[in-house]
Design a protein around this motif. Sequence first.
Motif, PDB file in Angstrom:
ATOM      1  N   GLN A 133      47.348  13.386  40.889  1.00 47.95           N
ATOM      2  CA  GLN A 133      47.367  14.682  40.210  1.00 47.95           C
ATOM      3  C   GLN A 133      46.572  14.620  38.914  1.00 47.95           C
ATOM      4  O   GLN A 133      45.843  15.553  38.568  1.00 47.95           O
ATOM      5  CB  GLN A 133      48.808  15.095  39.923  1.00 47.95           C
ATOM      6  N   HIS A 153      38.828  18.441  37.288  1.00 47.42           N
ATOM      7  CA  HIS A 153      38.688  19.901  37.184  1.00 47.42           C
ATOM      8  C   HIS A 153      38.325  20.306  35.762  1.00 47.42           C
ATOM      9  O   HIS A 153      37.424  21.132  35.537  1.00 47.42           O
ATOM     10  CB  HIS A 153      40.009  20.551  37.606  1.00 47.42           C
ATOM     11  N   ARG A 156      47.744  22.600  34.638  1.00 49.37           N
ATOM     12  CA  ARG A 156      46.972  23.838  34.752  1.00 49.37           C
ATOM     13  C   ARG A 156      46.395  24.063  36.161  1.00 49.37           C
ATOM     14  O   ARG A 156      46.445  25.200  36.664  1.00 49.37           O
ATOM     15  CB  ARG A 156      45.852  23.875  33.708  1.00 49.37           C
ATOM     16  N   PRO A 157      45.822  23.046  36.836  1.00 47.94           N
ATOM     17  CA  PRO A 157      45.312  23.319  38.193  1.00 47.94           C
ATOM     18  C   PRO A 157      46.386  23.845  39.136  1.00 47.94           C
ATOM     19  O   PRO A 157      46.124  24.759  39.920  1.00 47.94           O
ATOM     20  CB  PRO A 157      44.783  21.948  38.644  1.00 47.94           C
ATOM     21  N   LYS A 158      47.606  23.290  39.061  1.00 54.79           N
ATOM     22  CA  LYS A 158      48.700  23.778  39.912  1.00 54.79           C
ATOM     23  C   LYS A 158      49.056  25.212  39.540  1.00 54.79           C
ATOM     24  O   LYS A 158      49.279  26.050  40.420  1.00 54.79           O
ATOM     25  CB  LYS A 158      49.912  22.863  39.758  1.00 54.79           C
ATOM     26  N   ASP A 169      47.061  27.440  38.134  1.00 52.42           N
ATOM     27  CA  ASP A 169      45.966  28.322  38.547  1.00 52.42           C
ATOM     28  C   ASP A 169      46.032  28.619  40.040  1.00 52.42           C
ATOM     29  O   ASP A 169      45.818  29.756  40.465  1.00 52.42           O
ATOM     30  CB  ASP A 169      44.619  27.682  38.202  1.00 52.42           C
ATOM     31  N   ARG A 170      46.317  27.589  40.840  1.00 54.90           N
ATOM     32  CA  ARG A 170      46.409  27.806  42.296  1.00 54.90           C
ATOM     33  C   ARG A 170      47.535  28.765  42.640  1.00 54.90           C
ATOM     34  O   ARG A 170      47.440  29.528  43.605  1.00 54.90           O
ATOM     35  CB  ARG A 170      46.634  26.465  43.015  1.00 54.90           C
ATOM     36  N   SER A 171      48.601  28.737  41.874  1.00 54.50           N
ATOM     37  CA  SER A 171      49.761  29.591  42.143  1.00 54.50           C
ATOM     38  C   SER A 171      49.688  30.925  41.425  1.00 54.50           C
ATOM     39  O   SER A 171      50.572  31.771  41.603  1.00 54.50           O
ATOM     40  CB  SER A 171      51.052  28.863  41.723  1.00 54.50           C
ATOM     41  N   GLY A 172      48.650  31.121  40.594  1.00 56.88           N
ATOM     42  CA  GLY A 172      48.523  32.370  39.860  1.00 56.88           C
ATOM     43  C   GLY A 172      49.566  32.550  38.785  1.00 56.88           C
ATOM     44  O   GLY A 172      49.962  33.684  38.473  1.00 56.88           O
ATOM     45  N   ASP A 201      56.960  26.091  40.950  1.00 58.98           N
ATOM     46  CA  ASP A 201      57.513  26.064  42.302  1.00 58.98           C
ATOM     47  C   ASP A 201      58.447  27.248  42.526  1.00 58.98           C
ATOM     48  O   ASP A 201      58.432  27.880  43.592  1.00 58.98           O
ATOM     49  CB  ASP A 201      58.272  24.753  42.541  1.00 58.98           C
ATOM     50  N   GLU A 250      56.686  30.611  43.286  1.00 57.90           N
ATOM     51  CA  GLU A 250      55.797  30.645  44.451  1.00 57.90           C
ATOM     52  C   GLU A 250      55.861  32.011  45.152  1.00 57.90           C
ATOM     53  O   GLU A 250      56.939  32.527  45.442  1.00 57.90           O
ATOM     54  CB  GLU A 250      56.190  29.545  45.433  1.00 57.90           C
TER      55      GLU A 250
END
Length: 219
Positions: A2, A9, A86-88, A90-93, A127, A130
């Motif tokens: 991670q 990124h 932050r990447p997690k 961003d992926r989840s909005g 989480d 989601e």
Amino acid sequence: GQMAAALSHEINQPLAAIETYAANTKRALALGRQEIAEGNLDRIAAMVARISELSGTLLSFSRKPATRLQPVAVQAALQEALILIRPKADRSGVAITVDPALDGVMVEAGRIRLSQVFVNLFGNAIDALEGRADGRVAVELKSAGERVCLHVRDNGPGIAPELAGEVFEPFFTTRDGQGSGLGLSIVYNIMQDFGGSVTLLPAEGGAVFELRLKAAQAE
């Protein structure tokens, strides 16, 4: 893994910007546009400083965390946590906001372990959010006397009040076996090591975790 993905990124963005500004600077100089070239060089210097900061974060995480408590800037620990999470998000909005009042707030802790506290709390909140289009996580400063009190708040489904006594137990999870159930247990133990505390507060909508830490002065 991670950490590698997150840092890759984060570093790729300023590198791409440097490439663009360098090409624009070359064209500006050819056209005699000195002011544009100078502005671009200032931006390149800022991007290089950003990459240096990220490299420092990687080096600090590669060292064994110090067990001795010392003055830690809460914002520094938060920024390191945000680099990793932050990447997690961003992926989840999911939008994560930090209270500007935290600037200059110092606590007795260990910076890497305090970052780990925030990473686990943010990860759990993401989480829980989601599938939600307007997911938000906020870090708020509530008080800053001898004890610094922070709230980490999300607008997810929340946690049932009757589970408040169990959430910090190892392997407890509300995600039907999807999570390890260790995140909040790690947070609890780290906060105990700091001489602080973490509490799940009753809330109408979402979950609110209260962190209490001993205030410190900068060395």
